[in-house]
Design a protein around this motif. Structure first.
Motif, PDB file in Angstrom:
ATOM      1  N   ILE A 302       0.591  -1.252   0.115  1.00  0.00           N
ATOM      2  CA  ILE A 302      -0.517   0.056  -0.152  1.00  0.00           C
ATOM      3  C   ILE A 302       0.833   0.949  -0.024  1.00  0.00           C
ATOM      4  O   ILE A 302       1.694   1.022   0.729  1.00  0.00           O
ATOM      5  CB  ILE A 302      -1.166   0.348   1.718  1.00  0.00           C
ATOM      6  CG1 ILE A 302      -1.531  -1.162   0.943  1.00  0.00           C
ATOM      7  CG2 ILE A 302      -1.298   0.964   1.090  1.00  0.00           C
ATOM      8  CD1 ILE A 302      -1.872  -2.035   2.167  1.00  0.00           C
ATOM      9  N   ASP A 303       0.908   2.148  -1.214  1.00  0.00           N
ATOM     10  CA  ASP A 303       1.388   3.278  -1.198  1.00  0.00           C
ATOM     11  C   ASP A 303       0.936   4.428  -0.462  1.00  0.00           C
ATOM     12  O   ASP A 303       1.993   4.948   0.273  1.00  0.00           O
ATOM     13  CB  ASP A 303       1.720   3.403  -2.440  1.00  0.00           C
ATOM     14  CG  ASP A 303       3.131   4.827  -2.556  1.00  0.00           C
ATOM     15  OD1 ASP A 303       3.920   4.564  -2.639  1.00  0.00           O
ATOM     16  OD2 ASP A 303       2.617   5.620  -3.058  1.00  0.00           O
ATOM     17  N   SER A 304      -0.551   4.288  -0.416  1.00  0.00           N
ATOM     18  CA  SER A 304      -1.111   5.512   0.352  1.00  0.00           C
ATOM     19  C   SER A 304      -2.240   5.400   0.159  1.00  0.00           C
ATOM     20  O   SER A 304      -2.727   4.627  -0.569  1.00  0.00           O
ATOM     21  CB  SER A 304      -0.938   7.263  -0.643  1.00  0.00           C
ATOM     22  OG  SER A 304      -1.535   7.023  -1.458  1.00  0.00           O
ATOM     23  N   VAL A 305      -2.976   6.133   1.463  1.00  0.00           N
ATOM     24  CA  VAL A 305      -4.840   5.548   1.753  1.00  0.00           C
ATOM     25  C   VAL A 305      -5.092   7.976   1.465  1.00  0.00           C
ATOM     26  O   VAL A 305      -4.218   8.384   2.895  1.00  0.00           O
ATOM     27  CB  VAL A 305      -5.051   5.033   3.083  1.00  0.00           C
ATOM     28  CG1 VAL A 305      -4.300   5.316   3.875  1.00  0.00           C
ATOM     29  CG2 VAL A 305      -6.530   5.145   2.843  1.00  0.00           C
ATOM     30  N   ALA A 306      -5.960   7.665   1.257  1.00  0.00           N
ATOM     31  CA  ALA A 306      -6.206   9.219   1.416  1.00  0.00           C
ATOM     32  C   ALA A 306      -7.483   9.182   1.862  1.00  0.00           C
ATOM     33  O   ALA A 306      -9.430   8.459   1.046  1.00  0.00           O
ATOM     34  CB  ALA A 306      -5.965  10.083   0.962  1.00  0.00           C
ATOM     35  N   VAL A 307      -8.361  10.155   3.132  1.00  0.00           N
ATOM     36  CA  VAL A 307      -9.892  10.694   3.297  1.00  0.00           C
ATOM     37  C   VAL A 307     -10.176  12.041   2.293  1.00  0.00           C
ATOM     38  O   VAL A 307      -9.230  12.493   3.220  1.00  0.00           O
ATOM     39  CB  VAL A 307     -10.404  10.580   4.710  1.00  0.00           C
ATOM     40  CG1 VAL A 307     -12.043  10.519   4.104  1.00  0.00           C
ATOM     41  CG2 VAL A 307     -10.054   9.255   4.708  1.00  0.00           C
ATOM     42  N   TYR A 308     -11.182  12.824   1.443  1.00  0.00           N
ATOM     43  CA  TYR A 308     -10.853  13.624   1.171  1.00  0.00           C
ATOM     44  C   TYR A 308     -12.409  13.900   0.973  1.00  0.00           C
ATOM     45  O   TYR A 308     -13.743  13.309   0.991  1.00  0.00           O
ATOM     46  CB  TYR A 308     -10.713  13.276  -0.063  1.00  0.00           C
ATOM     47  CG  TYR A 308      -9.697  12.940  -1.168  1.00  0.00           C
ATOM     48  CD1 TYR A 308      -8.536  14.016  -1.076  1.00  0.00           C
ATOM     49  CD2 TYR A 308      -9.039  11.982  -1.333  1.00  0.00           C
ATOM     50  CE1 TYR A 308      -7.332  13.869  -1.351  1.00  0.00           C
ATOM     51  CE2 TYR A 308      -8.304  11.571  -1.454  1.00  0.00           C
ATOM     52  CZ  TYR A 308      -7.085  12.482  -1.374  1.00  0.00           C
ATOM     53  OH  TYR A 308      -5.886  12.285  -2.503  1.00  0.00           O
ATOM     54  N   ASN A 309     -13.104  15.183   1.325  1.00  0.00           N
ATOM     55  CA  ASN A 309     -14.706  15.443   1.680  1.00  0.00           C
ATOM     56  C   ASN A 309     -14.835  16.863   1.251  1.00  0.00           C
ATOM     57  O   ASN A 309     -14.056  17.653   0.933  1.00  0.00           O
ATOM     58  CB  ASN A 309     -14.899  15.984   3.106  1.00  0.00           C
ATOM     59  CG  ASN A 309     -15.037  14.514   4.070  1.00  0.00           C
ATOM     60  OD1 ASN A 309     -14.057  13.952   4.439  1.00  0.00           O
ATOM     61  ND2 ASN A 309     -16.608  13.923   4.104  1.00  0.00           N
ATOM     62  N   LYS A 310     -16.577  16.758   0.065  1.00  0.00           N
ATOM     63  CA  LYS A 310     -17.055  18.077   0.105  1.00  0.00           C
ATOM     64  C   LYS A 310     -17.737  18.154   0.392  1.00  0.00           C
ATOM     65  O   LYS A 310     -18.350  17.306   1.529  1.00  0.00           O
ATOM     66  CB  LYS A 310     -17.365  17.664  -1.636  1.00  0.00           C
ATOM     67  CG  LYS A 310     -16.477  17.662  -2.762  1.00  0.00           C
ATOM     68  CD  LYS A 310     -17.445  17.869  -3.909  1.00  0.00           C
ATOM     69  CE  LYS A 310     -16.798  17.255  -5.282  1.00  0.00           C
ATOM     70  NZ  LYS A 310     -17.190  17.019  -6.597  1.00  0.00           N
ATOM     71  N   GLY A 311     -17.980  19.482   1.774  1.00  0.00           N
ATOM     72  CA  GLY A 311     -19.310  19.692   2.693  1.00  0.00           C
ATOM     73  C   GLY A 311     -20.473  19.727   1.946  1.00  0.00           C
ATOM     74  O   GLY A 311     -20.434  20.163   0.695  1.00  0.00           O
TER      75      GLY A 311
END
Length: 579
Positions: A302-311
Motif C-alpha cells: 500500500i503506497d498511500s491512503v487518503a480521505v477527501y471531503n466535499k461539504g
C-alpha cells in the motif's frame, strides 16, 4: 461473494517475494523490485483532504498504534471461512522504509489448509464519512499480490470500510460495509460491493451483498493502481461510486434498497481496513485454495491512503445558478449570457473581443451562502479574474481572485454570501473575448441582506452529555468531518454555544449526522439559565437545516426532545449567524 455469518474483511495487495510452494516443492525466490513511492494524490476538484497516511516509517517497523489498530487472531473468528492467523509481527505487517505498508502472507508446514499467518489493520478513527448534502472519497494506491491463477489460489487481498455503528454494537451487515477492492486467487480483477440489511438474504442479498461483479484489473498484480469509492449524499437519490484508476466502473443508487436500509448502512462515518486473507468463502466460490501450488510470501503493498471531503453544497449538489437570470457587460453574436447558465456544455456566453474588463452576473433569486463555483471555460478563457458577490448588484465583495488562470473546467471552493454572483475578468488568455460554456454555483440559502456573519465558530460550546470523544466543541469547529454526539437513548439532550456577548440572531444552521432530532427547540438566553424559544418542530427529518429566525441572546442552544434513531443526538456543525 460472501458466506453466511461473515463479518467482512477487505483490502488489496501486491506481492514482492515468493519463497516456497506449499508441500515442500522448492521454488526459486522470485523478488519484485520495490516500486517507487508516490505522494498522496492531490484532492480531486472540489474536494479537500481530510486525512491521509503515506507510510513513511523506517524499514521493518510496525505502524503507529495511535493511528492504526492491529486485528489479530485466527481468521476463523471473522466469519468468512478464511484460514490464516492475523498477527502484529513485522514479519507480516511492516513499513518498508520506501514509503509503503506491506502485508505479507507466510506459510509453514506442508498442509496448504493450515499454517498461514498474515496481517489485517484498521484505523483507530471511525470518523470518515459524508455529512448530509456532502461527499466523501476514500482512496488508496495499492499493488495486489504478485500471484497468478496458477500459484495464487486462496489469496484474498482487500481494502474496505465498515460502518462506525458496528463499534457501538450494531450488528453486521445492518451497520454497513463498503468493499472498495477485493480480488481472489490471483485473477487480476476487482470487485466492489455494498453490504447492508440483514443476513442472510434481505434487501441486499446477503451474504453476497450488492456489487459490481468481477471487473478486469489488468496489471494490478504487477503495478500500483488507484482504488477509490465516493459516497455522494448531495445526489438525489444518494449514491456510491466505485473507481479504478479514476474510471467510474460501478454506481449504486440508494433507490436499490429501502430508505431505512440505506440510511443505516451508509449515512454515518466509517473506519478503513486493509487485510490479506488466505482461503475462505470468496476464494472458494472461484475454485478454492490454498493448494499445494500456492506460493508463500505474497505481499500486498500500500503506497498511500487518503480521505477527501466535499461539504454540503460544495460540489456535486444542486447548481443554484442554472436557469437563473444572467446579464453581461457585452455579447458577441448570439452567444448570450443565458447560454452560460442553461445547463448545456454545447452553448456558451462570449464577450466582446479584445476589451477588458468584462463580466457576467447571475441573479440567484435570493441570498445564498456560496461554497463552490464552477467555471467551464471555452478556449477563450480568463487569465486574471475575480469572483464577486453582492446583495444589491451594486456593491461587490471579492471572494476569489487569480492572475494565473489557465482555463479548462475549474471548480473553486469559496466562501461568500450574496444574491448576485459575478465573474469579473481583467485579462484574457487569448486575443479574443471571454467565453464560458457554463457558470455554476453551489450553496445554501441564507445570509439576509449581507450584514449577517457567523458568530458561533470557535466559541465555547457545552452539552448535556457526550459520547466518546465527540465533544460539544467539535460542533462549532468549522469542520464537517467532526461532530458532537450525546448520550444514547436519553431525552432531552442539548447543545449550546456561548457567543461571548448578547448578539442579534437571524439564522441557525444545523448539519445533522444520521442520529438527528425529530423534535427540538432553538432557544436563546442572556444568562444561560432563563431561555426563550425562537423555533420549535416535532417533524424534523435531519439533514442540513437552515432556520431563518429573529432573536437576541448571548447563549443559543438546540434542545432536543425526541430522536430520529435509537441513538443520541449528533451534529456535524451547529452554526449561529447574526450581528
Amino acid at each position: 461473494m460472501h458466506v453466511p455469518g461473515q463479518r467482512r474483511r477487505k483490502l488489496s495487495a501486491f506481492g514482492a517475494v515468493f519463497v516456497t510452494a506449499i508441500g515442500g516443492v522448492g521454488f526459486a525466490a522470485a523478488v519484485t523490485a520495490a516500486p517507487a513511492h508516490a505522494a498522496v494524490p492531490a484532492p480531486p476538484a472540489g474536494f479537500t483532504l481530510t486525512w491521509s497516511d503515506d507510510f513513511s516509517g523506517p524499514a521493518n517497523t510496525g505502524l503507529d498504534t495511535g493511528t492504526w489498530k492491529y486485528d489479530t487472531g485466527p481468521g476463523s473468528s471473522f466469519g468468512t471461512g478464511e484460514i490464516e492467523t492475523m498477527t502484529n509481527s513485522t514479519a507480516n505487517v511492516y513499513q518498508d522504509g520506501a514509503g509503503h505498508l506491506v502485508l505479507k502472507a507466510i506459510h509453514t508446514g506442508t498442509d496448504p489448509s493450515s499454517g498461514w499467518t498474515s496481517g489485517r489493520v484498521e484505523t483507530q478513527a471511525a470518523t470518515f464519512g459524508a455529512p448530509a448534502g456532502g461527499v466523501v472519497r476514500m482512496e488508496s494506491v495499492i499493488q495486489q499480490p504478485n500471484v497468478t491463477t496458477a500459484n495464487g489460489a486462496g489469496y484474498w487481498p482487500a481494502f474496505w470500510m465498515l460502518g462506525e455503528p458496528l463499534r457501538r454494537g450494531v450488528s453486521w451487515p445492518g451497520s454497513g460495509e463498503v468493499d472498495i477492492l477485493e480480488d481472489i486467487n490471483g485473477r487480476s480483477s476487482v470487485f466492489g460491493t455494498l453490504h447492508c440489511g440483514v443476513n442472510p438474504g434481505g434487501p441486499c442479498n446477503e451474504s453476497s451483498g450488492i456489487g459490481s461483479g468481477e471487473h478486469a484489473c489488468l496489471g494490478c498484480q504487477t503495478g500500483f493502481h488507484d482504488y477509490a469509492v465516493e459516497i455522494d449524499r448531495s445526489a438525489s437519490p444518494e449514491e456510491i461510486r466505485w473507481y479504478l484508476d479514476g474510471n467510474n466502473y460501478f454506481t449504486l443508487p440508494a433507490s436499490r434498497v429501502d430508505t431505512a436500509t440505506w440510511a443505516n448502512a451508509v449515512d454515518h462515518p466509517f473506519f478503513v481496513i486493509y487485510d490479506l486473507a488466505m482461503g475462505g468463502g470468496f476464494p472458494s466460490a472461484f475454485g478454492g485454495g490454498p493448494t499445494t501450488s500456492t506460493v508463500s510470501g505474497g505481499t500486498m503493498v500500500i503506497d498511500s491512503v487518503a480521505v477527501y471531503n466535499k461539504g454540503p453544497g460544495s460540489g456535486g449538489g444542486t447548481n443554484i445558478a442554472q436557469g437563473k437570470t444572467a446579464t453581461t457587460s457585452s455579447v458577441t453574436g448570439n452567444n448570450t449570457a443565458a447560454m452560460a447558465v442553461d445547463g448545456s456544455t454545447g452553448t456558451r456566453w462570449e464577450s466582446a473581443q479584445g476589451v477588458d474588463p468584462q463580466w457576467i452576473t447571475v441573479d440567484l433569486g435570493q441570498s445564498y451562502n456560496i461554497t463552490s463555483v464552477n467555471l467551464n471555460w471555452e478556449a477563450a478563457a480568463a487569465k486574471s479574474f475575480q469572483l464577486q458577490t453582492s446583495q444589491d448588484n451594486t456593491s461587490w465583495t471579492s471572494i476569489y481572485s487569480t492572475t494565473t488562470g489557465a482555463g479548462g473546467d475549474q471548480t473553486l471552493a469559496v466562501s461568500g454570501t450574496g444574491r448576485y454572483l459575478r465573474m469579473y475578468g481583467t485579462q484574457r488568455t487569448t486575443p479574443y473575448g471571454y467565453s464560458l460554456w457554463e457558470l455554476g454555483a453551489q450553496g445554501t440559502p441564507g445570509g439576509g441582506g449581507g450584514t449577517s456573519s457567523l458568530l458561533s465558530q470557535g466559541k465555547t460550546a457545552t452539552a448535556s452529555s457526550v459520547t466518546g470523544n465527540n465533544t460539544a466543541a467539535l460542533a462549532v469547529d468549522g469542520s464537517t468531518g467532526t461532530r458532537w454526539e450525546s448520550a444514547q437513548g436519553v431525552d432531552p439532550q442539548w447543545l449550546q454555544v456561548d457567543l461571548g456577548g448578547t448578539r442579534a440572531i437571524d439564522k441557525v444552521v444545523l448539519n445533522w449526522e444520521t442520529a438527528a432530532a425529530k423534535s427540538y427547540l432553538i432557544q436563546t438566553s442572556d444568562d444561560g439559565s432563563t431561555w426563550t424559544t425562537l423555533y420549535t418542530t416535532t417533524t424534523s427529518t435531519g439533514g442540513v437545516q437552515t432556520l431563518n429566525i429573529t432573536g437576541r441572546g448571548r447563549y443559543v442552544r438546540m434542545n432536543g426532545t425526541a430522536r430520529t434513531t435509537q441513538y443520541g443526538y449528533s451534529l456535524w456543525e451547529f452554526q449561529v449567524f447574526g450581528s
